[in-house]
Design an enzyme around this catalytic site. Structure first.
Site, mmCIF file in Angstrom:
data_model
loop_
_atom_site.group_PDB
_atom_site.id
_atom_site.type_symbol
_atom_site.label_atom_id
_atom_site.label_comp_id
_atom_site.label_asym_id
_atom_site.label_seq_id
_atom_site.Cartn_x
_atom_site.Cartn_y
_atom_site.Cartn_z
ATOM 1 N N SER A 53 -6.776 1.021 12.962
ATOM 2 C CA SER A 53 -5.929 0.762 14.130
ATOM 3 C C SER A 53 -6.379 1.564 15.339
ATOM 4 O O SER A 53 -6.186 1.144 16.483
ATOM 5 C CB SER A 53 -4.468 1.105 13.807
ATOM 6 O OG SER A 53 -3.991 0.319 12.746
ATOM 7 N N ARG A 105 2.628 6.189 -2.727
ATOM 8 C CA ARG A 105 3.737 6.962 -3.293
ATOM 9 C C ARG A 105 3.496 7.228 -4.780
ATOM 10 O O ARG A 105 3.715 8.342 -5.271
ATOM 11 C CB ARG A 105 5.052 6.200 -3.086
ATOM 12 C CG ARG A 105 6.283 6.925 -3.602
ATOM 13 C CD ARG A 105 7.563 6.319 -3.048
ATOM 14 N NE ARG A 105 7.632 4.881 -3.227
ATOM 15 C CZ ARG A 105 7.535 3.990 -2.244
ATOM 16 N NH1 ARG A 105 7.368 4.388 -0.994
ATOM 17 N NH2 ARG A 105 7.622 2.699 -2.484
ATOM 18 N N LYS A 115 4.091 14.448 26.146
ATOM 19 C CA LYS A 115 2.945 15.339 26.324
ATOM 20 C C LYS A 115 1.851 15.016 25.317
ATOM 21 O O LYS A 115 2.106 14.970 24.115
ATOM 22 C CB LYS A 115 3.364 16.798 26.145
ATOM 23 C CG LYS A 115 4.269 17.343 27.223
ATOM 24 C CD LYS A 115 4.544 18.823 26.988
ATOM 25 C CE LYS A 115 5.433 19.396 28.081
ATOM 26 N NZ LYS A 115 5.699 20.847 27.866
ATOM 27 N N ASP A 143 0.822 -1.208 0.000
ATOM 28 C CA ASP A 143 0.000 0.000 0.000
ATOM 29 C C ASP A 143 0.858 1.262 0.000
ATOM 30 O O ASP A 143 0.497 2.278 -0.603
ATOM 31 C CB ASP A 143 -0.931 0.005 1.216
ATOM 32 C CG ASP A 143 -2.111 -0.934 1.019
ATOM 33 O OD1 ASP A 143 -2.286 -1.440 -0.106
ATOM 34 O OD2 ASP A 143 -2.864 -1.156 1.985
ATOM 35 N N ASP A 177 -3.701 11.404 22.065
ATOM 36 C CA ASP A 177 -2.460 11.230 21.322
ATOM 37 C C ASP A 177 -2.588 11.776 19.902
ATOM 38 O O ASP A 177 -1.581 12.060 19.248
ATOM 39 C CB ASP A 177 -2.080 9.750 21.251
ATOM 40 C CG ASP A 177 -1.541 9.232 22.576
ATOM 41 O OD1 ASP A 177 -1.259 10.058 23.463
ATOM 42 O OD2 ASP A 177 -1.409 8.001 22.721
ATOM 43 N N ALA A 195 -7.000 1.487 7.278
ATOM 44 C CA ALA A 195 -5.602 1.832 7.528
ATOM 45 C C ALA A 195 -5.450 2.358 8.958
ATOM 46 O O ALA A 195 -5.838 1.687 9.918
ATOM 47 C CB ALA A 195 -5.130 2.854 6.485
ATOM 48 N N TYR A 196 -4.938 3.568 9.120
ATOM 49 C CA TYR A 196 -4.667 4.115 10.453
ATOM 50 C C TYR A 196 -5.950 4.233 11.280
ATOM 51 O O TYR A 196 -5.969 3.950 12.482
ATOM 52 C CB TYR A 196 -4.001 5.481 10.292
ATOM 53 C CG TYR A 196 -3.302 6.007 11.527
ATOM 54 C CD1 TYR A 196 -3.212 5.275 12.712
ATOM 55 C CD2 TYR A 196 -2.700 7.265 11.491
ATOM 56 C CE1 TYR A 196 -2.559 5.775 13.817
ATOM 57 C CE2 TYR A 196 -2.043 7.779 12.603
ATOM 58 C CZ TYR A 196 -1.977 7.027 13.760
ATOM 59 O OH TYR A 196 -1.330 7.524 14.858
ATOM 60 N N ALA A 197 -7.040 4.651 10.654
ATOM 61 C CA ALA A 197 -8.310 4.793 11.376
ATOM 62 C C ALA A 197 -8.764 3.461 11.957
ATOM 63 O O ALA A 197 -9.334 3.403 13.052
ATOM 64 C CB ALA A 197 -9.381 5.358 10.452
#
Length: 329
Positions: free
Chosen positions: A213, A98, A178, A93, A197, A209-211
């Protein structure tokens, strides 16, 4: 074959391919398996009468160990992007993201051959490379459009970011020690503020994807919507949100002494000063993906995540009377 023949300049005596269909091959040439796949794809395309095209740096990296090279044109030097029919991406992916970035300003569709792990954006696996090229040669593919997002950021009254993403934009803490404090907004109305975070602002394509996770929902690609997913939020109300595709989502950094970081598709990054406002909205320009095997998204989910489906019997056909009962425990 010498170097001049390999790079096939416009003056080379190659009349049979000078007006043929041109296919741009992308490969992560730092990996041997990707170089091997790229050589095989270029050879198969050339032998079928199509013109393989690559970026110069990628092509040069293929020369070492290429025993019987075929002529390959160089994009932007001997072939213009406007003349490219299709892009073939050999990799995971990340390689597809890219490639999408490199041809963002064009109408070139991309088809991915997965050499990585899950490869949700890829259309086929390395073992199917020969079939994939055959389908391309025969024009047996369809093109679908995936929603992309425009990403803008302002700090101290000035626009500091104006970019885009296919999967997601994420606003994250820049200092591990922080957390950032944010207020999230949808359609110019504040919803909640909390420490966290980060916050992921994603498309349906980015929902796996990131969402994903971060605990967000899986959204079918044809669903027109956007996602807002808080990451490790210290709040009672920090549920993932699914908004209208016409909405504008925003995240503001509200602690005066804490900065953040913006990531787009995990590739492009920008430091965000304290007080920065990030806005995400649907882009007017989608990303075009070519499909060789148009299968239901549920089937793709099962295959990519290796989901258990034992016990499934499928829909009942009208008139069927001998359907067996499920086994009793």
């Amino acid at each position: 074959m010498n170097r001049e023949e390999l790079f096939a300049p416009p003056t080379a005596a190659l009349p049979k391919i000078s007006s043929s269909r041109k296919i741009l091959v992308f490969a992560h040439t730092g990996r041997e398996e990707a170089r091997r796949a790229a050589r095989a794809a270029c050879r198969q395309l050339f032998e079928a009468g199509l013109t393989p095209v690559m970026e110069r740096a990628d092509l040069e990296s293929l020369q070492e160990g290429w025993e019987k090279p075929v002529p390959v044109r160089v994009v932007r030097e001997t072939v213009a992007l406007v003349d490219i029919e299709l892009g073939v991406v050999l990799g995971g992916d990340g390689s597809i993201l890219r490639a999408a970035e490199k041809i963002r300003h064009t109408q070139i569709p991309l088809v991915g051959v997965n050499l990585g792990h899950v490869g949700f954006l890829a259309e086929s696996e390395e073992s199917d490379l020969t079939e994939t090229v055959e389908r391309i040669v025969n024009g047996e593919y369809v093109v679908e459009e995936r929603m992309a997002i425009d990403v803008k950021a302002w700090a101290n009254g000035q626009k500091i970011v104006d970019t885009w993403a296919l999967n997601e934009a994420s606003v994250e803490k820049g200092n591990r020690e922080k957390m950032i404090e944010v207020v999230v907004e949808v359609d110019e109305r504040p919803l909640s503020s909390f420490g966290c975070d980060g916050v992921v602002l994603a498309t349906p394509t980015g929902s796996t994807a990131y969402a994903f996770s971060g605990g967000g929902p899986v959204v079918w690609p044809e669903v027109e919507a956007m996602l807002l997913v808080p990451l490790s939020a210290h709040a009672l109300f920090s549920r993932p949100l699914v908004t209208s595709p016409n909405s504008t989502m925003a995240v503001e950094l509200i602690r005066p002494d804490v900065s953040g970081v913006l990531w787009c598709d995990g590739r492009r990054t920008r430091d965000l000063p304290a007080g920065t406002r990030v806005e995400v909205s649907r882009s007017s320009k989608p990303v075009r993906l070519a499909r060789i095997h148009p299968v239901p998204f549920s089937e793709r989910l099962v295959a990519k995540f290796e989901l258990p489906i034992h016990g499934w019997r499928g829909p009942i056909t009208t008139g069927t009377t001998d359907r067996s009962e499920p086994a009793q425990d």
